[in-house]
Scaffold this motif. Sequence first.
Motif, mmCIF file in Angstrom:
data_model
loop_
_atom_site.group_PDB
_atom_site.id
_atom_site.type_symbol
_atom_site.label_atom_id
_atom_site.label_comp_id
_atom_site.label_asym_id
_atom_site.label_seq_id
_atom_site.Cartn_x
_atom_site.Cartn_y
_atom_site.Cartn_z
ATOM 1 N N GLU A 15 -5.419 8.765 -0.445
ATOM 2 C CA GLU A 15 -4.520 7.975 0.405
ATOM 3 C C GLU A 15 -5.315 7.202 1.448
ATOM 4 O O GLU A 15 -5.076 6.013 1.683
ATOM 5 N N ARG B 252 0.853 -1.193 0.000
ATOM 6 C CA ARG B 252 0.000 0.000 0.000
ATOM 7 C C ARG B 252 0.892 1.247 0.000
ATOM 8 O O ARG B 252 1.928 1.274 0.655
ATOM 9 N N GLN C 112 -0.844 9.919 9.639
ATOM 10 C CA GLN C 112 -2.071 9.195 9.289
ATOM 11 C C GLN C 112 -3.335 10.033 9.465
ATOM 12 O O GLN C 112 -4.376 9.722 8.893
ATOM 13 N N ALA D 245 -5.650 3.119 1.745
ATOM 14 C CA ALA D 245 -5.238 2.460 2.983
ATOM 15 C C ALA D 245 -6.389 1.641 3.560
ATOM 16 O O ALA D 245 -6.215 0.478 3.942
#
Length: 117
Positions: free
Chosen positions: A68, A53, A61, A72
């Motif tokens: 993104e 990934r 995060q 994820a």
Amino acid sequence: MQANQFIGTWSLISNEFHRSDGTIVDPFGKDAVGRIYYDAAGNMAAQLMRANRPNFVSNDQLNGTPDEIKQAFEGAVSYFGTYEIDLNRGAVIHRIAHSVYPNWCGQKQVRFFEFSP
């Protein structure tokens, strides 16, 4: 086969979903990675994800771009709860307490297994 053979930490070898129409799906790719943990008290935890990934550009995060975050999330599954073994069916039943996918919380899911020498 004994139910206590499940106790421990297991690494993913392969991951396939068999649909009722006979179709086999490999949602995280042939190189998926994962671990599952079973303890003697009946607790379990599982993590499964695509191997490659992409990293978040921000290195944070909580500040990923929508794309993104989507990649994820769609590339991983993680949950924990309790389990029971049904030796007659060759199945382990996961009673999911909490999951990164909220719809699974409180669900019971059946996973089929086979041990080979």
